[in-house]
Design a protein around this motif. Structure first.
Motif, PDB file in Angstrom:
ATOM      1  N   TRP A  66       0.836  -1.208   0.000  1.00 39.33           N
ATOM      2  CA  TRP A  66       0.000   0.000   0.000  1.00 39.33           C
ATOM      3  C   TRP A  66       0.868   1.254   0.000  1.00 39.33           C
ATOM      4  O   TRP A  66       0.580   2.208  -0.694  1.00 39.33           O
ATOM      5  CB  TRP A  66      -0.934   0.026   1.188  1.00 39.33           C
ATOM      6  N   GLY A  67       1.930   1.246   0.772  1.00 40.38           N
ATOM      7  CA  GLY A  67       2.840   2.387   0.808  1.00 40.38           C
ATOM      8  C   GLY A  67       3.487   2.641  -0.536  1.00 40.38           C
ATOM      9  O   GLY A  67       3.810   3.778  -0.883  1.00 40.38           O
ATOM     10  N   GLN A  70       0.239   0.416  -4.374  1.00 42.79           N
ATOM     11  CA  GLN A  70      -0.571  -0.687  -4.881  1.00 42.79           C
ATOM     12  C   GLN A  70      -1.819  -0.786  -4.017  1.00 42.79           C
ATOM     13  O   GLN A  70      -1.804  -1.410  -2.967  1.00 42.79           O
ATOM     14  CB  GLN A  70       0.224  -1.983  -4.850  1.00 42.79           C
ATOM     15  N   ALA A  71      -2.890  -0.148  -4.463  1.00 41.09           N
ATOM     16  CA  ALA A  71      -4.110  -0.046  -3.660  1.00 41.09           C
ATOM     17  C   ALA A  71      -4.970  -1.306  -3.767  1.00 41.09           C
ATOM     18  O   ALA A  71      -6.146  -1.254  -4.087  1.00 41.09           O
ATOM     19  CB  ALA A  71      -4.908   1.190  -4.068  1.00 41.09           C
ATOM     20  N   VAL A  72      -4.370  -2.448  -3.486  1.00 41.26           N
ATOM     21  CA  VAL A  72      -5.101  -3.706  -3.492  1.00 41.26           C
ATOM     22  C   VAL A  72      -5.910  -3.783  -2.204  1.00 41.26           C
ATOM     23  O   VAL A  72      -5.350  -3.675  -1.112  1.00 41.26           O
ATOM     24  CB  VAL A  72      -4.117  -4.898  -3.581  1.00 41.26           C
ATOM     25  N   PRO A  73      -7.229  -3.933  -2.304  1.00 43.56           N
ATOM     26  CA  PRO A  73      -8.034  -3.972  -1.088  1.00 43.56           C
ATOM     27  C   PRO A  73      -7.700  -5.188  -0.217  1.00 43.56           C
ATOM     28  O   PRO A  73      -7.292  -6.223  -0.717  1.00 43.56           O
ATOM     29  CB  PRO A  73      -9.474  -4.061  -1.579  1.00 43.56           C
ATOM     30  N   THR A  88     -11.290  -1.275   1.896  1.00 45.51           N
ATOM     31  CA  THR A  88     -11.150  -0.539   0.644  1.00 45.51           C
ATOM     32  C   THR A  88     -10.368   0.750   0.820  1.00 45.51           C
ATOM     33  O   THR A  88      -9.520   1.098  -0.006  1.00 45.51           O
ATOM     34  CB  THR A  88     -12.547  -0.207   0.075  1.00 45.51           C
ATOM     35  N   VAL A  89     -10.653   1.476   1.901  1.00 43.80           N
ATOM     36  CA  VAL A  89     -10.107   2.821   2.092  1.00 43.80           C
ATOM     37  C   VAL A  89      -8.688   2.816   2.656  1.00 43.80           C
ATOM     38  O   VAL A  89      -7.872   3.672   2.307  1.00 43.80           O
ATOM     39  CB  VAL A  89     -11.058   3.633   3.010  1.00 43.80           C
ATOM     40  N   LEU A  90      -8.365   1.846   3.504  1.00 40.90           N
ATOM     41  CA  LEU A  90      -7.063   1.829   4.175  1.00 40.90           C
ATOM     42  C   LEU A  90      -5.869   1.836   3.208  1.00 40.90           C
ATOM     43  O   LEU A  90      -4.901   2.563   3.456  1.00 40.90           O
ATOM     44  CB  LEU A  90      -6.979   0.646   5.141  1.00 40.90           C
ATOM     45  N   PRO A  91      -5.911   1.088   2.110  1.00 35.50           N
ATOM     46  CA  PRO A  91      -4.764   1.171   1.187  1.00 35.50           C
ATOM     47  C   PRO A  91      -4.504   2.598   0.693  1.00 35.50           C
ATOM     48  O   PRO A  91      -3.343   3.013   0.572  1.00 35.50           O
ATOM     49  CB  PRO A  91      -5.173   0.242   0.032  1.00 35.50           C
ATOM     50  N   MET A  92      -5.569   3.362   0.430  1.00 31.95           N
ATOM     51  CA  MET A  92      -5.402   4.752  -0.024  1.00 31.95           C
ATOM     52  C   MET A  92      -4.816   5.618   1.088  1.00 31.95           C
ATOM     53  O   MET A  92      -3.945   6.455   0.851  1.00 31.95           O
ATOM     54  CB  MET A  92      -6.740   5.330  -0.468  1.00 31.95           C
ATOM     55  N   ILE A  93      -5.305   5.412   2.303  1.00 26.36           N
ATOM     56  CA  ILE A  93      -4.832   6.201   3.438  1.00 26.36           C
ATOM     57  C   ILE A  93      -3.357   5.914   3.701  1.00 26.36           C
ATOM     58  O   ILE A  93      -2.560   6.839   3.879  1.00 26.36           O
ATOM     59  CB  ILE A  93      -5.700   5.916   4.688  1.00 26.36           C
ATOM     60  N   ILE A  94      -2.988   4.639   3.697  1.00 29.93           N
ATOM     61  CA  ILE A  94      -1.583   4.269   3.923  1.00 29.93           C
ATOM     62  C   ILE A  94      -0.700   4.870   2.833  1.00 29.93           C
ATOM     63  O   ILE A  94       0.355   5.439   3.122  1.00 29.93           O
ATOM     64  CB  ILE A  94      -1.401   2.728   3.965  1.00 29.93           C
TER      65      ILE A  94
END
Length: 135
Positions: free
Chosen positions: A59-60, A63-66, A102-108
């Motif tokens: 994610w960092g 790669q916004a994989v849920p 869903t949202v956590l990858p974007m936030i990270i």
């Protein structure tokens, strides 16, 4: 596309109820993070300590994989962030887990690019901007 745009887009695309929950959870999570003693670094550490290092590292890297709700629970277990987010967002912990999947990858990706936490002051500013989008 910035995190606020992505979350707004997500809120608009996933249906009224789900979108509203995603937006509420995103705002509640950011708010909970600003009050959490370890902030985003605590999230990174919790995921790494709970066997989920691959997730936060990817994610960092953008790669916004849920994740699954179960993986969110595993990664954040013991931090109190799921419960605090639920309280702030006015939803159940189960809704928080589903939305954060869903949202956590974007936030990270935005708060901890390349797995490195951003300074708290930057996060506070980002939180204000994010929360103002949904006010």
């Amino acid at each position: 596309m910035g995190i606020m745009d992505m979350i707004q887009s997500l809120a608009g695309q996933t249906g009224a109820a789900a979108g509203t929950d995603h937006a509420k959870v995103a705002g509640g999570f950011i708010e909970a993070l600003t009050e959490h003693p370890q902030g985003i670094q605590g999230v990174l550490d919790a995921f790494r300590n709970n066997g989920m290092a691959e997730h936060v590292d990817s994610w960092g890297a953008g790669q916004a994989v849920p994740a699954t709700p179960e993986q969110v629970q595993q990664g954040l277990g013991g931090t109190g962030l799921i419960e605090k987010t639920a309280e702030k967002a006015g939803v159940s912990p189960q809704v928080v887990q589903m939305a954060l999947a869903t949202v956590l990858p974007m936030i990270i990706h935005h708060f901890a690019p390349n797995g490195q936490a951003t300074p708290t002051t930057s996060m506070g500013s980002m939180a204000e901007k994010l929360l103002s989008k949904f006010a």
